[in-house]
Design an enzyme around this catalytic site. Structure first.
Site, short mmCIF file in Angstrom:
data_model
loop_
_atom_site.label_atom_id
_atom_site.label_comp_id
_atom_site.label_asym_id
_atom_site.label_seq_id
_atom_site.Cartn_x
_atom_site.Cartn_y
_atom_site.Cartn_z
CB VAL A 1 -3.66 3.05 3.39
CG1 VAL A 1 -2.70 2.76 4.54
CG2 VAL A 1 -4.62 4.16 3.80
CB CYS A 2 -2.09 -0.81 -0.09
SG CYS A 2 -3.54 -1.54 0.71
N PRO A 3 -0.01 1.45 -0.91
CG PRO A 3 -0.43 3.15 -2.45
CD PRO A 3 -1.11 2.06 -1.68
#
Length: 210
Positions: free
Chosen positions: A50-52
């Site tokens: 999810v972070c990118p």
């Protein structure tokens, strides 16, 4: 977790990667005091899933934040070397190449702790050994800090829940409107919409028109 809203943002000096390629040893939000709004956000880990999507979404909107006198700064509990490696990895390989705003390294977890977003707590077991309960990484916290260094908005998501970048931008717009015009921003307000006076008459007029 106690709110930081209307309190000074915790101050820090830490390593960071700036411009997507340069490591600096003493990055601080103090450089923006009196000059810029700051959208300071935490994410759990480099080289994840999810972070990118969030980091790249902030980059896509970066010019819009800058037009509104705001800077974007990210932070996780990874090292600056890991940040740089991820920033050097192409998007097609799971990287975030092309991101230009600063990414702060909080390897000691003190920044996340001071902002109240570390995903667990240190404690001691029955033998007096230090242990950690939870996840020793940052939750998805977003903090809007005004030009005087005061937190005016915060929202914290659990690890699986990606944040809304458009709403982060909307909050910058709302804060700027409140500061400039002295009006308050009602539910679902966005730039260009009518705000209202914070009086009984002002509220009544607004509600009657909507």
């Amino acid at each position: 977790m106690a709110t930081l809203v209307n309190k000074p943002a915790p101050r820090f000096s830490a390593p960071a990667v700036i411009n997507g390629e340069e490591i600096v040893g003493n990055f601080s939000l103090d450089q923006y005091l009196g000059k810029k709004y700051v959208v300071f956000f935490f994410y759990p880990k480099d080289f994840t899933f999810v972070c990118p999507t969030e980091i790249l979404a902030f980059q896509e909107k970066l010019a819009e934040f800058e037009k509104r006198d705001a800077v974007v700064v990210g932070c996780s509990t990874d090292s600056e070397e890991t940040h740089l490696a991820w920033l050097s990895t192409p998007k097609g390989q799971g990287g975030i190449e092309g991101v230009t705003y600063p990414l702060v390294a909080d390897l000691a977890k003190t920044i996340a702790t001071n902002f109240g977003v570390l995903g667990g707590d240190y404690s001691y077991d029955e033998n007096g050994n230090l242990i950690f309960e939870g996840a020793p990484i940052a939750l998805r916290g977003t903090f809007l800090i005004n030009k005087e260094g005061i937190v005016k908005h915060q929202v914290v998501n659990d690890f699986p829940l990606g944040r809304n970048i458009d709403d982060a931008l909307r909050m910058v717009e709302a804060l700027a409107h409140v500061e400039k015009y002295g009006e308050v921003c009602p539910a679902n307000w966005s730039e260009g919409k009518e705000a209202m006076n914070a009086t009984k008459e002002g509220v009544a007029t607004y509600l009657a028109a909507h």
